[in-house]
Design a protein around this motif. Structure first.
Motif, PDB file in Angstrom:
ATOM      1  N   PHE A   4       0.824  -1.202   0.000  1.00  0.00           N
ATOM      2  CA  PHE A   4       0.000   0.000   0.000  1.00  0.00           C
ATOM      3  C   PHE A   4       0.863   1.258   0.000  1.00  0.00           C
ATOM      4  O   PHE A   4       1.967   1.276   0.541  1.00  0.00           O
ATOM      5  CB  PHE A   4      -0.906   0.020   1.233  1.00  0.00           C
ATOM      6  N   LEU A   7      -0.795   3.605   4.892  1.00  0.00           N
ATOM      7  CA  LEU A   7      -1.482   2.815   5.906  1.00  0.00           C
ATOM      8  C   LEU A   7      -1.930   3.786   6.993  1.00  0.00           C
ATOM      9  O   LEU A   7      -1.115   4.411   7.658  1.00  0.00           O
ATOM     10  CB  LEU A   7      -0.545   1.759   6.496  1.00  0.00           C
ATOM     11  N   HIS A   8      -3.253   3.955   7.143  1.00  0.00           N
ATOM     12  CA  HIS A   8      -3.799   4.902   8.116  1.00  0.00           C
ATOM     13  C   HIS A   8      -4.262   4.131   9.340  1.00  0.00           C
ATOM     14  O   HIS A   8      -5.098   3.239   9.240  1.00  0.00           O
ATOM     15  CB  HIS A   8      -4.958   5.686   7.512  1.00  0.00           C
ATOM     16  N   VAL A   9      -3.753   4.488  10.509  1.00  0.00           N
ATOM     17  CA  VAL A   9      -4.016   3.749  11.743  1.00  0.00           C
ATOM     18  C   VAL A   9      -4.739   4.648  12.749  1.00  0.00           C
ATOM     19  O   VAL A   9      -4.302   5.776  13.019  1.00  0.00           O
ATOM     20  CB  VAL A   9      -2.696   3.249  12.370  1.00  0.00           C
ATOM     21  N   LEU A  21       0.413  -5.356  11.652  1.00  0.00           N
ATOM     22  CA  LEU A  21       0.268  -4.851  10.288  1.00  0.00           C
ATOM     23  C   LEU A  21       1.324  -3.792   9.984  1.00  0.00           C
ATOM     24  O   LEU A  21       1.893  -3.759   8.886  1.00  0.00           O
ATOM     25  CB  LEU A  21      -1.124  -4.266  10.087  1.00  0.00           C
ATOM     26  N   ILE A  22       1.574  -2.930  10.964  1.00  0.00           N
ATOM     27  CA  ILE A  22       2.582  -1.889  10.777  1.00  0.00           C
ATOM     28  C   ILE A  22       3.962  -2.511  10.567  1.00  0.00           C
ATOM     29  O   ILE A  22       4.732  -2.095   9.696  1.00  0.00           O
ATOM     30  CB  ILE A  22       2.598  -0.939  11.990  1.00  0.00           C
ATOM     31  N   ALA A  25       4.289  -3.839   7.075  1.00  0.00           N
ATOM     32  CA  ALA A  25       4.141  -2.890   5.971  1.00  0.00           C
ATOM     33  C   ALA A  25       5.440  -2.745   5.189  1.00  0.00           C
ATOM     34  O   ALA A  25       6.539  -2.813   5.744  1.00  0.00           O
ATOM     35  CB  ALA A  25       3.702  -1.534   6.508  1.00  0.00           C
ATOM     36  N   THR A  29       5.744   2.164   2.272  1.00  0.00           N
ATOM     37  CA  THR A  29       4.396   2.539   2.701  1.00  0.00           C
ATOM     38  C   THR A  29       4.464   3.636   3.761  1.00  0.00           C
ATOM     39  O   THR A  29       5.156   3.491   4.762  1.00  0.00           O
ATOM     40  CB  THR A  29       3.650   1.321   3.282  1.00  0.00           C
ATOM     41  N   VAL A  31       3.085   5.440   6.854  1.00  0.00           N
ATOM     42  CA  VAL A  31       2.218   5.069   7.982  1.00  0.00           C
ATOM     43  C   VAL A  31       1.769   6.349   8.685  1.00  0.00           C
ATOM     44  O   VAL A  31       2.588   7.118   9.194  1.00  0.00           O
ATOM     45  CB  VAL A  31       2.940   4.136   8.964  1.00  0.00           C
TER      46      VAL A  31
END
Length: 263
Positions: A4, A7-9, A21-22, A25, A29, A31
């Motif tokens: 991706f 990546l929006h957390v 997931l982080i 990544a 990507t 973050v």
């Protein structure tokens, strides 16, 4: 494996899922994290400080961290030790401003609207206590109270309404959908949000303001204060029945004040 771009957390995040997931990544990507919360007890603050230590490996991986308000930014700093950029929440102004009132409320009775979870910190009990007092006043125009939302306090509120003979004034609507919400805001003359704590911003305040139909009264907590700063006279002590009663009585008695507060 997906690579991706972003990546929006949502933060604070889970050490069991989001952190994994982080870690997985791709190096390219970006973050991005967003803090939407504010603590409402010392226990919550302490728990999040411990969580911040646990999540430290993944926090180092973030490129940018955002907070939706200064209250959320303070939470991020004091519990996770991170600096964040404050970017307030936004609403679809047109969606709320163009909404039409519901037919049931298009009359001369002043409509007071509450919208939120029926939990203690949101203040629905305080509102009913104020309404019970207002019902005894003989110098107020006809008014109704519409409570939208669901939660564990429902049966307690129903009991209070019955015991204090408020059934002719108060209606518990229950859960309303996002599609219905704009029309309820458009039906109100006064929208009241007596939340005492745990609010990092107050999206409901923006939604109610966007409708342009009602005076918006809010509990004086850090998150709501962020939104209501230009109109501090519309804030009230969310622990004081008297403060809410007096403010509601003022805006019930004076339609010109309600009109002025919409601007």
């Amino acid at each position: 494996v997906e690579k991706f771009d972003v990546l929006h957390v949502q933060m604070p995040h889970s050490p069991f899922m989001a952190q994994r997931l982080i870690a997985a990544a791709d190096a390219k990507t970006a973050v991005i994290g967003t803090f939407h919360v504010a603590p409402y007890s010392r226990l919550v603050s302490a728990g999040n400080r411990a969580l911040g230590v646990w999540l430290r490996p993944s926090i180092k991986r973030f490129d940018t961290i955002i907070s939706v308000s200064s209250a959320a930014a303070d939470f991020a700093k004091t519990t996770f030790g991170v600096k964040s950029i404050v970017l307030p929440n936004v609403v679809d102004y047109g969606l709320f401003h163009k909404a039409k009132p519901l037919a049931d409320y298009k009359d001369k009775t002043v409509t007071i609207l509450f919208l939120g979870r029926l939990v203690p910190r949101k203040g629905s009990e305080l509102l009913l206590q104020s309404v019970a007092r207002l019902a005894k006043y003989n110098d107020l125009p006809p008014f109704r109270v519409v409570i939208c939302g669901k939660g564990p306090l429902k049966s307690k509120l129903e009991k209070y309404i019955k015991e204090h003979n408020l059934a002719d004034i108060v209606t518990l609507v229950g859960f309303i959908s996002e599609t219905e919400k704009p029309r309820y805001y458009a039906s109100a003359d006064i929208s009241v949000f007596p939340s005492s704590a745990g609010e990092s911003f107050g999206i409901v305040l923006l939604e109610a303001m966007a409708s342009g139909k009602a005076a918006v009264l809010a509990g004086d907590n850090p998150g709501y204060r962020t939104v209501m700063g230009p109109q501090p006279d519309l804030l009230f002590d969310p622990y004081s029945e008297r403060a809410l009663t007096d403010l509601l009585a003022l805006y019930l008695r004076h339609p010109k004040l309600r009109q002025r507060a919409k601007k």
